[in-house]
Design an enzyme around this catalytic site. Structure first.
Site, short mmCIF file in Angstrom:
data_model
loop_
_atom_site.label_atom_id
_atom_site.label_comp_id
_atom_site.label_asym_id
_atom_site.label_seq_id
_atom_site.Cartn_x
_atom_site.Cartn_y
_atom_site.Cartn_z
CG ASP A 67 -1.21 -5.03 4.91
OD1 ASP A 67 -1.48 -3.97 5.49
OD2 ASP A 67 -1.02 -5.09 3.68
CG ASP A 136 3.89 -6.03 -6.88
OD1 ASP A 136 2.85 -5.50 -6.43
OD2 ASP A 136 4.68 -6.69 -6.18
CG HIS A 138 1.22 -5.48 -3.56
ND1 HIS A 138 2.54 -5.11 -3.51
CD2 HIS A 138 0.55 -4.45 -2.98
CE1 HIS A 138 2.65 -3.93 -2.93
NE2 HIS A 138 1.45 -3.51 -2.60
CD GLU A 143 4.37 -8.20 -2.81
OE1 GLU A 143 3.92 -7.80 -3.91
OE2 GLU A 143 4.98 -7.45 -2.03
P1 PGA Z 1 0.61 3.14 -1.74
O1 PGA Z 1 0.61 1.57 -1.56
O2 PGA Z 1 -0.77 3.58 -1.38
O3 PGA Z 1 1.63 3.64 -0.76
O4 PGA Z 1 0.94 3.40 -3.15
C1 PGA Z 1 -0.47 0.83 -2.03
C2 PGA Z 1 -0.24 -0.63 -1.78
O5 PGA Z 1 0.92 -1.08 -1.77
O6 PGA Z 1 -1.24 -1.36 -1.61
#
Ligand code: PGA
Length: 263
Positions: A67, A136, A138, A143
């Site tokens: 992404d 959450d 995702h 999301e």
């Molecule tokens: P993070 O993010 O590795 O910074 O915890 C993970 C994600 O949002 O997929």
């Protein structure tokens, strides 16, 4: 799903890097799916070490990132293109022309998303897709509420994600509200998926993804539909798993039968 619970963050980084290195040695022109965020940084550092000290070569590797924030130029300090260049690509021998990150400022969003899908297919599909997970649930910027069949598209960041990512931007107001992301369906097309998570903040999302009902409420739960997923967790991220003992026993059994390559 193979669930591997390791002592700490450092052991998870070692295992993820070893997993990638093993594929790259077996298939030097593999197509990798890569992720950004805080979680994969340690694994990328290990891969850089393996390149520098042990000659692991990425010369024929292609990659697709999950992404990119919409509206950020490639050289914006928080763009995922820049993150990948700094955290992995610049220190290794990968051909940057073979690395893809969705465009942050596409001329036309729909065309750019379709092109990304087409490029993945033209490359022969993704051999190994790395994923982190949000609090959450995702995966990439899919999301809660995302279709489990979704493809590469523009999505809106959830409030918790904006809050979590504000640490990188210095303020919530500066976090972009939208992104281009591979869809859940796109991710599920990868031949193998490697999900990594560390820290107690991820424990609920991990439990929901591995043991919860398959639902768009927890996008990570879609991984239950994939035949070849390996999950690397530290003890903190694993502590809400109801069947933790079973996963540990399963690893022991498989190891004793010589069925698994072990970290
Ligand atoms: P993070 O993010 O590795 O910074 O915890 C993970 C994600 O949002 O997929």
């Amino acid at each position: 799903m193979r669930v591997v619970v390791l002592e700490d963050e450092s052991a998870v980084a070692d295992a993820v890097a070893a997993h990638f290195a093993s594929l790259i040695r077996r298939k030097p022109d593999a197509v990798l799916g890569l992720a950004t965020g805080g979680t994969p940084v340690g694994a990328y550092q290990r891969l850089i070490e393996l390149h520098r000290r042990h000659g692991l070569s990425f010369r024929q590797i292609s990659s697709f990132n999950l992404d990119e924030y919409l509206g950020l130029d490639e050289d914006h300090p928080q763009s995922y293109r820049r993150f990948m260049n700094e955290q992995l690509f610049d220190p290794i021998d990968i051909d940057k022309n073979r690395t893809r990150v969705p465009p942050g400022r596409p001329d036309d969003i729909r065309t750019a998303c379709q092109r990304y899908e087409d490029e993945i297919v033209a490359a022969g599909g993704i051999d190994l897709q790395l994923l982190g997970i949000g609090r959450d649930g995702h995966i990439a910027f899919n999301e809660p509420g995302s279709s489990l069949a979704s493809r590469t598209r523009c999505t809106t960041l959830a409030a918790t994600t904006i809050l979590d990512n504000a640490r990188f931007f210095g303020s919530e107001d500066l976090v972009p509200r939208a992104a281009l992301t591979m869809g859940i369906g796109t991710i599920l097309d990868a031949r193998q998926i490697l999900l990594m998570a560390t820290g107690s903040g991820k424990a609920e999302a991990i439990a929901g993804s591995i043991e919860g009902p398959v639902s768009s409420r927890v996008p990570g739960s879609a991984l239950q539909l994939h035949p070849d997923v390996v999950v690397y967790l530290d003890a903190a991220a694993a502590h809400r798993l109801e069947y933790l003992e079973y996963y540990l026993e399963s690893e022991r059994t498989h190891r004793s039968l010589g069925l698994l390559p072990f970290p």
